[in-house]
Design an enzyme around this catalytic site. Structure first.
Site, PDB file in Angstrom:
ATOM      1  N   ASP A  92     -17.040 -40.275   5.823  1.00 37.65           N
ATOM      2  CA  ASP A  92     -15.882 -40.437   6.717  1.00 37.65           C
ATOM      3  C   ASP A  92     -16.260 -39.898   7.987  1.00 37.65           C
ATOM      4  O   ASP A  92     -17.241 -39.024   7.927  1.00 37.65           O
ATOM      5  CB  ASP A  92     -14.967 -39.845   5.955  1.00 37.65           C
ATOM      6  CG  ASP A  92     -14.238 -40.424   4.562  1.00 37.65           C
ATOM      7  OD1 ASP A  92     -14.421 -41.691   4.518  1.00 37.65           O
ATOM      8  OD2 ASP A  92     -13.648 -39.768   3.865  1.00 37.65           O
TER       9      ASP A  92
ATOM     10  N   ASP B 292     -11.384 -38.534   0.591  1.00 31.14           N
ATOM     11  CA  ASP B 292     -10.115 -37.754   0.661  1.00 31.14           C
ATOM     12  C   ASP B 292      -8.796 -38.092  -0.031  1.00 31.14           C
ATOM     13  O   ASP B 292      -8.002 -37.349  -0.213  1.00 31.14           O
ATOM     14  CB  ASP B 292     -10.142 -36.987   2.092  1.00 31.14           C
ATOM     15  CG  ASP B 292      -9.907 -38.121   3.089  1.00 31.14           C
ATOM     16  OD1 ASP B 292      -9.352 -39.238   2.902  1.00 31.14           O
ATOM     17  OD2 ASP B 292     -10.043 -37.594   4.406  1.00 31.14           O
TER      18      ASP B 292
ATOM     19  N   ASP C  71      -9.356 -43.599  -2.447  1.00 35.25           N
ATOM     20  CA  ASP C  71     -10.879 -43.320  -2.138  1.00 35.25           C
ATOM     21  C   ASP C  71     -11.317 -42.888  -3.872  1.00 35.25           C
ATOM     22  O   ASP C  71     -12.662 -43.262  -4.036  1.00 35.25           O
ATOM     23  CB  ASP C  71     -11.425 -42.216  -1.342  1.00 35.25           C
ATOM     24  CG  ASP C  71     -11.286 -42.612  -0.172  1.00 35.25           C
ATOM     25  OD1 ASP C  71     -11.252 -43.602   0.215  1.00 35.25           O
ATOM     26  OD2 ASP C  71     -10.941 -41.798   0.727  1.00 35.25           O
TER      27      ASP C  71
END
Length: 1036
Positions: free
Chosen positions: A453, A755, A759
């Site tokens: 990310d 997070d 996901d």
């Protein structure tokens, strides 16, 4: 051997099949001590039984939730509170409801009994708690006393004596103990006291030493794993106490606590719904039902262990710990143990192969020694004459054969993996990485790709609004000069619309922390927007109280927006506010706010100008969000908030600076053959700007949006994926698809960060799922293998470094142990065949076994990583544990040691001029001493399998130094002090010098061996341009 290991001892690191687990268990043979060898291996029978228990409990819960709940509607309403006796001490403490009554209400979803208590407000009153201000902190210990702690029943830690008992279950040690006892009895009968007892007592003392050292090592490991296990279950919960929001550990939660829940959170205890918006709970972990449950005033019951799938809410805790259904279920979760790692399984295979060879040598040694002894007796005409002395000789032959078996079966190999992983996990915990699954630390060493990310991982996650587009004008935001944004030409109506959009459409909250300091609780993006709003109006609570929030649709990573329907904003009517990804919100707008507050239709040219502003912000690496509103006619909470005809208020640009050290960490990854790919939900221009800044996006790399990737054909994907470095505006499904293709099509070992709740599938699919500890939800953490506690990319790199270190350390230990095995076996076997006696006694071999097994593992398997590890390519997914480089070192060192020991055994007296009456005993002691020092220096040699400088970083490993000093110190004691028990005689200074010199020469021999070239193997380039570490012998 490689084919045998691949066929029988190959398991997947993640979710191994039941068949593979059963196959390697069946293939393991000749286990000296199953209790110790398989202590860290999953018990499949226990696991199956635990699964049956879990299903039984889930079925009971399902019945309670559906059948019992339905039955309650047919029961007449009665005052059930009269049946529940409240203990006197609870009453005296000021509480008017018992713990059992509270637990029963929530567990049975009994609305009528809840109503008889006065509903949720009545329960709060009886628990003496304010739903607005929460508990006073001074009452925590009192509530724990009367209502229990939020802890589950755990198995007590195994005491040290149990590990001692486990270590004593070694079959070969038991056989040696029996031999030792017989030897003491026969020895005293033939040679008298005390001379006759030395051999037997020496073996017994050595066995005790081996058992105690082994048990202490195992006991310390178990304590480390227990500590890490407790940390894994620790969840941080947001509660309201003393009138302010606070973060506390789940273990500190008490009955009466007011808990704030948001999407992705785990419900930390049984409770009742107080307030919230669109709160949907996933109860599948408890009941097995996949359909989410809508929690509202008419259905206020929440059960511990369930997950918030959507929305947010506030609950009052009614039951904790073992009074919850989750508490009962948790007891079964640890049953059966964790799956063994691929390296543990491989080394069980290596131990099995070597054990079989060792058994053959042990039997042959005993047969040869016995045959020679009988032959000599026959030649001397004494074959029919037997005495106790003959029995002692045969017993010694058997003891030597058994001890060869002790040395030959490398039980310590699979256990060394556990030791190394425990050490790495503890160190990583200190470095802010929590390893949830043992195999993850090991697999991370093989990672070839990290899909990361952007927000919070590559950036600091400390966001600030630095730029804003309002009423057609761009301006920079300076907290010291807010008037730069709201200049005099902009009407109050526009200001009010902007402040309402910031204050009403938010999941964050402004609270007063300790000392009255104002704090914002919420995600970094929400915090940045509220801080921006507070520049123009400080009274956040007052502004929110002027309006009534009717419905909230929380932000999620699929829609990439958050919306809220309120009453009383913008002149008193109903108004919907929306914010989210700039281009998505702009598409939903057909009007824009003018300077006087009037709404103006967006022309094509104006839309183009706004798009240019969005791209301009994004190219400055700013996260862009649009804020908009729409006036509504209806205020019904049942209707969906619309997705069109909005009026654009403002475009904001949020700066999230790059983390210090990220650029260097990315460079290190690339040098280590690890491809870094950025997968983000942000605007593509923002993503590209950040990716270039940290070195992820190169001139020949590809940056693409998730929607584009979705539309590509399989052939087009094959062209794009090898060069793909940035994927922007991605959905969780895009991340899952990318991870799946990289693993299956390209056989990459993929690590992925996540997070959010959405996901979880990608984290589950990846070889290593990395959840963020700060920004991550509990759902993401539970699906992950590693939790990055500080959300820092550099920490991910550290996990990869430790993963490589574990693998290399185990290879060092295997190389060292196999060298000792070969030399010990060949020396005793050859000497037995040639001279009829073994130069190394049972006591000496036991000591050698401890040096190479427990102490060797401690010394080599706990070496800290060095930066050189990240200058090599990753270890292949199916690489062989014993490489060609290792075989070269093993064979070279073994040949040197065998030659030296052979020379000493057969020509030592002449070479060293030993003419004294006890020269035979002196020579045997010298051979033993030289053999041990060869292993001491070979252990130093094994610190690096390829590099010549094996002393580099030696003083950074205090465990290694301590083991070396201890080994040498105890060797001196054995030879000089305990000589009667060890079968040695004290050696002179010159002979000690010979032993040390011969051992130290092994360092020079090791250097020469490392200079020997290995045949080149053709290496094909990896699809991402890196050359993978060749599998098998070519690994190094």
């Amino acid at each position: 051997m490689d084919d045998y290991l691949k066929k029988n001892f190959d398991v997947d690191a993640k979710r191994p099949s039941e068949e593979a687990l059963q196959r390697w268990r069946s293939a393991v043979w000749l286990v000296k001590n199953p209790r110790r060898r398989f202590r860290m291996v999953a018990d499949l029978a226990k696991r199956a039984e635990a699964e049956r228990k879990r299903r039984k409990i889930q079925e009971k819960i399902r019945v309670a939730l559906y059948v019992q709940k339905a039955a309650l509607y047919f029961i007449d309403a009665v005052d059930r509170t009269s049946n529940q006796k409240i203990p006197d001490d609870v009453k005296q403490a000021g509480y008017n409801v018992s713990a059992d009554d509270l637990a029963s209400i929530v567990r049975s979803h009994d609305l009528k009994r809840l109503d008889s208590h006065g509903g949720v407000d009545g329960i709060a009153k009886k628990l003496s708690v304010s739903v607005e201000n929460g508990l006073p902190s001074s009452e925590i210990s009192t509530r724990q006393k009367f209502y229990g702690e939020n802890k589950f029943i755990e198995k007590p830690p195994r005491p040290l004596w149990m590990f001692i008992w486990d270590a004593m279950q070694d079959m070969t040690l038991i056989m040696l103990m029996v031999c030792a006892v017989i030897s003491v009895g026969v020895g005293i009968a033939t040679e008298g006291w005390p001379k006759g007892m030395y051999d037997g007592i020496g073996i017994i003392l050595c066995i005790i030493l081996v058992v105690v050292v082994t048990a202490i090592s195992d006991y310390k490991q178990s304590l480390q794993f227990r500590e890490l296990d407790k940390e894994k279950r620790n969840v941080v919960v947001q509660v309201t106490r003393d009138g302010s929001r606070q973060k506390v550990s789940i273990y500190d939660l008490v009955v009466g606590d007011i808990v704030n829940l948001s999407i992705g959170d785990q419900v930390p205890a049984d409770g009742l719904y107080v307030s919230g918006y669109s709160l949907y709970i996933d109860e599948s972990s408890l009941s097995g039902e996949s359909e989410p449950v809508h929690i509202e005033k008419g259905r206020p019951f929440l059960l511990s262990g369930t997950k918030v799938q959507e929305g947010s809410g506030k609950i009052i805790v009614t039951s904790v710990g073992m009074r919850t259904e989750w508490g009962r279920l948790m007891v079964t979760l640890s049953e059966g143990g964790e799956d063994e790692t691929p390296l543990q399984v491989k080394l069980n295979g290596v131990a099995t192969v070597i054990g079989k060879i060792g058994l053959v040598f042990a039997v042959l040694t005993f047969v040869v020694l016995t045959a020679r002894y009988l032959t000599v007796k026959a030649i001397d005409g004494e074959i029919t004459s037997w005495s106790m002395k003959d029995v002692v000789s045969l017993l010694n032959f058997f003891a030597v054969a058994v001890t060869i078996l002790v040395v030959a079966v490398p039980e310590g190999l699979p256990l060394a993996v556990t030791l190394s992983l425990a050490f790495a996990m503890k160190k990583l915990m200190n470095d802010r990485a929590l390893i949830r699954h043992l195999s993850a630390c090991e697999t991370m060493g093989s990672a070839t790709c990290i899909c990361t990310d952007k927000t919070g991982t590559l950036t600091t996650n400390h966001m600030v609004v630095t730029k804003v587009w309002l009423c057609g004008e761009e301006s920079r935001v300076d907290s010291r000069k807010p008037e730069n944004v709201m200049n005099s030409s902009i009407s109050q109506k526009v200001k009010n619309a902007l402040i309402d959009a910031l204050f009403l459409n938010t999941a964050a909250d402004v609270v007063h922390g300790k000392g009255g300091k104002m704090e914002i609780l919420g995600s970094p993006t929400e915090t940045a927007l509220l801080e921006f709003g507070l520049l123009f109006q400080r009274d956040f609570k007052g502004r929110r109280q002027e309006s009534r929030i009717i419905k909230v649709e929380p932000f999620n990573s699929v829609k990439k927006r958050m919306s809220v329907l309120v009453e009383g904003a913008g002149g008193g009517g109903a108004r919907a506010f929306i914010k989210g990804a700039s281009e998505i919100i702009l598409e939903m707008c057909d009007k824009v706010v003018g300077k006087d507050g009037e709404t103006v239709s967006i022309s094509e040219e104006q839309r183009k100008n706004i798009t240019t502003a969005i791209n301009g912000f994004a190219c400055e690496a700013l996260r862009t969000l649009c804020l908009a509103y729409r006036d509504m006619e209806t205020t019904s909470s049942n209707e969906a908030i619309p997705e069109e005809k909005y009026t654009l208020i403002a475009l904001v640009g949020i700066k999230d600076p790059l983390r210090p050290g990220v650029k260097e960490a990315v460079e290190t990854c690339l040098a280590a053959g690890i491809m870094v790919r950025m997968v983000t939900g942000d605007n593509i221009n923002t993503a590209k700007a950040i990716a270039k800044e940290c070195g992820i996006l190169t001139s020949d790399g590809v940056a693409i949006e998730g929607s584009e990737l979705r539309d590509k054909t399989a052939d087009q994907m094959k062209d794009i994926l090898p060069k793909l470095q940035v994927m922007a505006r991605s959905l969780p499904l895009d991340k899952h698809k990318l991870v799946s293709m990289l693993r299956k099509e390209y056989e990459e070992v993929v690590a992925v960060t996540g997070d959010g709740t959405n996901d979880a599938p990608a984290l589950h699919e990846a070889d290593i799922g990395l959840a963020m500890g700060i920004a991550g939800t509990e759902v993401a953490k539970e699906s992950a293998d590693v939790v990055i506690m500080d959300d820092n990319f550099a920490t991910i790199l550290n996990v990869a470094k430790w993963g490589r270190s574990v693998y290399i350390n185990i290879q060092k230990f295997v190389q060292f142990q196999l060298t000792v095995n070969i030399v010990a076996l060949m020396t005793n076997f050859v000497c037995a065949c040639v001279s009829g006696s073994a130069p190394l006694t049972a006591v000496q071999l036991l000591w050698v076994n401890m040096i190479m097994d427990t102490l060797g593992a401690l010394a080599l398997a706990t070496e800290p990583p060095h930066d050189g590890l990240m200058k090599q390519a990753p270890v292949g997914r199916h690489a062989n544990i014993i490489t060609r480089v290792m075989w070269r070192n093993i064979i070279g060192q073994s040949m040197y040691q065998l030659i030296v020991l052979g020379l000493l055994n057969y020509d030592g007296k002449r070479l060293l001029n030993l003419n004294a009456p006890d020269s035979d005993a002196t020579l045997r002691s010298l051979i033993f001493n030289t053999f041990v020092f060869c292993q001491v220096f070979n252990e130093i040699n094994s610190r690096d399998m390829e590099k010549i400088n094996i002393f580099k970083g030696i003083f950074s490993s205090w465990i290694f130094i301590m083991i070396m000093v201890s080994t040498v110190g105890f060797q001196v004691i054995m030879v000089q002090v305990l000589c009667n028990y060890a079968g040695t005689v004290p050696l002179s200074g010159n002979l000690w010098a010979v032993s040390v010199l011969v051992g130290a020469t092994g360092l020079l021999v090791g250097t020469l061996i490392k200079c020997m070239p290995l045949p080149n193997i053709q290496i094909t380039n990896h699809h991402d341009g890196y050359e993978p570490l060749p599998s098998g012998p070519d690994l190094a």
